[in-house]
Design an enzyme around this catalytic site. Structure first.
Site, PDB file in Angstrom:
ATOM      1  CG  ASP A 193      -2.058   0.941   1.172  1.00 49.35           C
ATOM      2  OD1 ASP A 193      -1.986   1.921   0.416  1.00 49.35           O
ATOM      3  OD2 ASP A 193      -3.044   0.703   1.887  1.00 49.35           O
ATOM      4  CG  HIS A 246      -3.626   4.677  -0.317  1.00 47.33           C
ATOM      5  ND1 HIS A 246      -3.603   3.377  -0.759  1.00 47.33           N
ATOM      6  CD2 HIS A 246      -4.429   5.361  -1.158  1.00 47.33           C
ATOM      7  CE1 HIS A 246      -4.375   3.284  -1.831  1.00 47.33           C
ATOM      8  NE2 HIS A 246      -4.878   4.475  -2.096  1.00 47.33           N
TER       9      HIS A 246
END
Length: 137
Positions: A14, A16
């Site tokens: 990930d 983000h």
């Protein structure tokens, strides 16, 4: 409260970063010493950082939906490394698709997590829970 150290980051593949930075800022403003590992963090990196800094808790973020897969086995690895009782909190978009959060929470608690948060949880909620958890340790 003595200044507590928390290790945080975004697990797995990930990338983000925004929510992680916001959470870190809020934690620092609340008086925590924050060790931010950034994005794409492996379980072993959380553990190594927690050991190196004598951390009081680990906070795991995931926004891309694969948090359940990425977090599986983290408690066991912490215990093997000597972090038997360290609180582990997780939040974000932890699973793929729209699932009943109570079911998601049960699965994470069964994996040994201390607290689990749905998407959109305010930082203040996490901080209040963390302060309560750490006041008992």
């Amino acid at each position: 409260m003595d200044k507590k150290t928390v290790v945080t980051g975004v697990i797995g593949a990930d990338v983000h970063a925004v929510g992680n930075k916001i959470l870190c800022y809020a934690l620092e403003q609340a008086g925590f010493n924050v060790v931010n590992l950034g994005v794409m963090v492996a379980q072993e990196e959380y553990i190594a950082a927690a050991l190196e800094t004598n951390a009081d808790a680990i906070l795991v973020s995931s926004m891309y939906g694969h948090g359940e897969i990425d977090c599986n086995g983290l408690r066991e690895k912490c215990e093997e490394a000597g972090l038997k009782d360290i609180p582990i909190l997780a939040g974000g978009n932890l699973v793929v698709g729209k699932q009943n959060f109570e079911d998601v929470e049960k699965r994470f608690m069964a994996m040994g997590f201390t607290k689990v948060y749905p998407p959109g949880t305010p930082c203040e909620t996490t901080i209040a829970d963390l302060e309560e958890i750490l006041s008992k340790s």
